[in-house]
Design an enzyme around this catalytic site. Sequence first.
Site, PDB file in Angstrom:
ATOM      1  N   LYS A  15      -5.321   1.867  -7.851  1.00 32.82           N
ATOM      2  CA  LYS A  15      -6.404   1.333  -8.682  1.00 32.82           C
ATOM      3  C   LYS A  15      -7.729   1.806  -8.129  1.00 32.82           C
ATOM      4  CE  LYS A  15      -8.033  -1.842  -5.570  1.00 32.82           C
ATOM      5  NZ  LYS A  15      -9.392  -1.845  -4.960  1.00 32.82           N
ATOM      6  N   MET A 107      -3.502   4.499   3.542  1.00 30.63           N
ATOM      7  CA  MET A 107      -3.747   3.126   3.967  1.00 30.63           C
ATOM      8  C   MET A 107      -5.239   2.938   4.223  1.00 30.63           C
ATOM      9  SD  MET A 107      -0.539   2.624   6.593  1.00 30.63           S
ATOM     10  CE  MET A 107      -1.141   0.997   7.080  1.00 30.63           C
ATOM     11  N   GLY A 108      -5.760   1.784   3.845  1.00 29.25           N
ATOM     12  CA  GLY A 108      -7.168   1.507   4.083  1.00 29.25           C
ATOM     13  C   GLY A 108      -8.113   2.290   3.214  1.00 29.25           C
ATOM     14  N   GLY A 109      -7.612   2.807   2.091  1.00 30.73           N
ATOM     15  CA  GLY A 109      -8.452   3.634   1.230  1.00 30.73           C
ATOM     16  C   GLY A 109      -9.216   2.872   0.175  1.00 30.73           C
ATOM     17  N   GLY A 112      -5.745   0.080  -3.258  1.00 31.96           N
ATOM     18  CA  GLY A 112      -4.734  -0.928  -3.581  1.00 31.96           C
ATOM     19  C   GLY A 112      -3.316  -0.612  -3.209  1.00 31.96           C
ATOM     20  N   GLY A 113      -3.079   0.307  -2.277  1.00 28.87           N
ATOM     21  CA  GLY A 113      -1.711   0.708  -1.964  1.00 28.87           C
ATOM     22  C   GLY A 113      -0.812  -0.448  -1.563  1.00 28.87           C
ATOM     23  N   SER A 116      -0.380  -3.047  -4.432  1.00 27.69           N
ATOM     24  CA  SER A 116       0.470  -2.489  -5.473  1.00 27.69           C
ATOM     25  C   SER A 116       1.927  -2.464  -5.033  1.00 27.69           C
ATOM     26  CB  SER A 116       0.000  -1.080  -5.832  1.00 27.69           C
ATOM     27  OG  SER A 116       0.767  -0.531  -6.881  1.00 27.69           O
ATOM     28  N   ASP A 148      -5.717  -8.937  -4.692  1.00 27.24           N
ATOM     29  CA  ASP A 148      -5.530  -7.826  -5.633  1.00 27.24           C
ATOM     30  C   ASP A 148      -4.117  -7.761  -6.209  1.00 27.24           C
ATOM     31  OD1 ASP A 148      -8.112  -7.116  -5.119  1.00 27.24           O
ATOM     32  OD2 ASP A 148      -7.658  -5.277  -4.040  1.00 27.24           O
TER      33      ASP A 148
END
Length: 296
Positions: A15, A107-109, A112-113, A116, A148
Site C-alpha cells: 500500500k 521491511m520498514g519501507g 505495509g508489508g 499485509s 494498518d
Amino acid sequence: MLATSTTLTLPSPAKLNLFLHINGQREDGYHLLQTVFQLLDYGDELSFTPNTTGELTLTPAMAGVPNAQNLIIKAARLLQQHLQEQQPPIGRSIPGADIVLTKRLPMGGGIGGGSSNAATTLLGLNKLWGAGLSLHALATLGLTLGADVPVFVHGRSAWAEGIGEKITPVDLPAKWFVVLRPDVHISTAEIFSKKSLTRDTPIIKVAAFLEGHNGNDSSNVKNDCQDVVIKHHPKVKQAVDWLSFFSPAQLTGTGSCVFAAFDSEASARNVLASKPEDIEGFIAKGVNRSPLHTLI
C-alpha cells in the site's frame, strides 16, 4: 472443514499512503490521523498448507525477526486462539499450517508489508481452516496486531481516520507508481517521538481530498512525517528530490519508501530505468480492490 491436502497461495499486496496528516494525540499515546491507503498490484506471496497437528511453521526464516514476533505467526495464532475459544476441541485438535513466504516488499519501507502479511494470513487460514469468520470479525482481530491490518483485510483502497481503524472505501483514479527505497531503516516509534513532528494539522473532509486528487492538485495534503524523516535521513531526501524531477514525490507512511504517480506504465518504467544504481525500486499499478480479494 479442514482440507489437509490443499495448499493455498495468495498475494499480500503493498500500500501507499497518498497523504498522512497527524491531527492530534490521545492520552494513551496513540496519534490521531487522516490518510488514504492506495492498494497496489505488487507485493509478497504466501502459501498455506494446513495440518492437523496444530503446529505453525514459517519458511524461510526472516533475519532479525524470530518467528514468535513475526506478524504472520502472530496472526495465525490469533485465529487459532479464536477457534479454541469459540469451538472447544472436544475430541479434536485445533488445526495448524505450514507457511511459505515469498518476500518482495522491504521491511520498514512504510508500504505495509508486515500488516499485509498478517491480513493475508487471517484470510487464507480462515478459508482453509473453515473458521467462517466475516471480514468484519477478521478485521477486528487484525486491529490487535496493527492499525494498518484492517484495511488489508477489507481489501479496498480507503480513507482512514482515528488511529487508522475508521475506514471508508474510496475509488481512486488509475495511476502507475514508481516506488523507491533508499538503503536506510526508519523506526516508526522514533519518528512519532520527535518533538518537531506536526500534531495539529486541521481535519479535512474526504470529498476535499478526492476533488483535489482527481484534479492532480495535492496542495492541501502532505505527509506530516516527511520533514522529520528527511531531516534525519539524507538518503530519503535525495530520493524525494530525484524522483520529484519527474513527478511530485513524497514519503509513504513513516518508512523509507518514497513514491510518485504517473499516468501510464510506460512513463513509470522509463523513470524507474533511470534511477540511481544505489537505490532499489519497483513500479506498480494502483488498484481499488486488493488482488487478494479476487482470489479468496
